[in-house]
Design a protein around this motif. Sequence first.
Motif, PDB file in Angstrom:
ATOM      1  N   VAL A  52       0.839  -1.202   0.000  1.00 48.65           N
ATOM      2  CA  VAL A  52       0.000   0.000   0.000  1.00 48.65           C
ATOM      3  C   VAL A  52       0.873   1.251   0.000  1.00 48.65           C
ATOM      4  O   VAL A  52       0.664   2.176  -0.782  1.00 48.65           O
ATOM      5  N   LEU A  56       0.988   4.142  -2.775  1.00 54.70           N
ATOM      6  CA  LEU A  56       0.234   5.354  -2.467  1.00 54.70           C
ATOM      7  C   LEU A  56       1.006   6.410  -1.679  1.00 54.70           C
ATOM      8  O   LEU A  56       0.631   7.581  -1.711  1.00 54.70           O
ATOM      9  N   ASN A 117       0.247   4.706  12.374  1.00 58.21           N
ATOM     10  CA  ASN A 117       0.041   6.119  12.058  1.00 58.21           C
ATOM     11  C   ASN A 117       0.482   6.428  10.626  1.00 58.21           C
ATOM     12  O   ASN A 117      -0.192   7.169   9.911  1.00 58.21           O
ATOM     13  N   ASP A 120      -2.106   5.008   8.390  1.00 55.69           N
ATOM     14  CA  ASP A 120      -3.319   5.824   8.450  1.00 55.69           C
ATOM     15  C   ASP A 120      -3.187   7.093   7.622  1.00 55.69           C
ATOM     16  O   ASP A 120      -4.180   7.626   7.123  1.00 55.69           O
ATOM     17  N   SER A 121      -1.971   7.598   7.475  1.00 56.09           N
ATOM     18  CA  SER A 121      -1.780   8.824   6.696  1.00 56.09           C
ATOM     19  C   SER A 121      -2.089   8.599   5.215  1.00 56.09           C
ATOM     20  O   SER A 121      -2.300   9.558   4.470  1.00 56.09           O
ATOM     21  N   VAL A 122      -2.147   7.349   4.788  1.00 55.97           N
ATOM     22  CA  VAL A 122      -2.535   7.037   3.406  1.00 55.97           C
ATOM     23  C   VAL A 122      -3.966   7.523   3.161  1.00 55.97           C
ATOM     24  O   VAL A 122      -4.270   8.063   2.096  1.00 55.97           O
ATOM     25  N   THR A 123      -4.831   7.365   4.149  1.00 52.10           N
ATOM     26  CA  THR A 123      -6.222   7.806   4.013  1.00 52.10           C
ATOM     27  C   THR A 123      -6.283   9.309   3.761  1.00 52.10           C
ATOM     28  O   THR A 123      -7.017   9.768   2.884  1.00 52.10           O
ATOM     29  N   VAL A 124      -5.494  10.058   4.514  1.00 49.33           N
ATOM     30  CA  VAL A 124      -5.451  11.509   4.331  1.00 49.33           C
ATOM     31  C   VAL A 124      -4.958  11.834   2.928  1.00 49.33           C
ATOM     32  O   VAL A 124      -5.508  12.695   2.240  1.00 49.33           O
ATOM     33  N   ARG A 125      -3.913  11.138   2.499  1.00 48.05           N
ATOM     34  CA  ARG A 125      -3.358  11.372   1.163  1.00 48.05           C
ATOM     35  C   ARG A 125      -4.372  11.030   0.077  1.00 48.05           C
ATOM     36  O   ARG A 125      -4.504  11.745  -0.915  1.00 48.05           O
ATOM     37  N   LEU A 126      -5.105   9.928   0.259  1.00 49.76           N
ATOM     38  CA  LEU A 126      -6.120   9.546  -0.722  1.00 49.76           C
ATOM     39  C   LEU A 126      -7.230  10.591  -0.805  1.00 49.76           C
ATOM     40  O   LEU A 126      -7.668  10.948  -1.897  1.00 49.76           O
ATOM     41  N   GLU A 127      -7.674  11.078   0.340  1.00 49.95           N
ATOM     42  CA  GLU A 127      -8.708  12.114   0.352  1.00 49.95           C
ATOM     43  C   GLU A 127      -8.212  13.361  -0.379  1.00 49.95           C
ATOM     44  O   GLU A 127      -8.942  13.974  -1.149  1.00 49.95           O
ATOM     45  N   SER A 128      -6.972  13.720  -0.130  1.00 51.63           N
ATOM     46  CA  SER A 128      -6.379  14.879  -0.794  1.00 51.63           C
ATOM     47  C   SER A 128      -6.291  14.656  -2.302  1.00 51.63           C
ATOM     48  O   SER A 128      -6.606  15.545  -3.088  1.00 51.63           O
TER      49      SER A 128
END
Length: 190
Positions: A52, A56, A117, A120-128
């Motif tokens: 992942v 990403l 952590n 989890d920052s992948v989620t933030v990056r995906l949203e961005s």
Amino acid sequence: MNLVNAIQVEVYPEQMEAHFTNNLKKDFETFKKSLPVFSNTYQAWYSEAQIVLRRLLPLRLNDFMALYEVPKSRKELKKENYTIEDYLRNTFLTSGFDKKVIVGPVDVIPLVQQQLNILDSVTVRLESTITEISEILQADLLDKMLVAANELARNGLARSAGGVCSAIIQQHLRPFGLSMILSCLRKTHP
């Protein structure tokens, strides 16, 4: 996350049991049975997480791996260079005199938490990324609408061109709540 709970139960079994029974008023044994065995589950999770991150969030992959792998340059074991791999290999350092553990299992919990952590920052990056793609697509659509409005104007269809331009302006102002103002202006100034 079940991995963090699993490692905490492995490292602090008495404290976790006391916390569950005294503070949370829950059955610790039922909770414990629901958890995976950390060493059995971690390797598969780590492998998937690497894939992942490689796809990403490649800039964080080395940080993620450094929390797991024993550094090749390590000359002695210290808190600063203890890794998850050390924990899985049951590596620890005790004092010579009283055999008190100086570096060991308790030092792995923050490492696992940090890996989670990072993941989890992948989620933030995906949203961005999704927001960026949405903005690019919207800008492209609006550009095409402007080209269409220009073509309508060149063909003598000024009212239609104005309608398209009005729709474009409304689209741009919608996030600011200003599209209603434009709608009112159109009604008062046809």
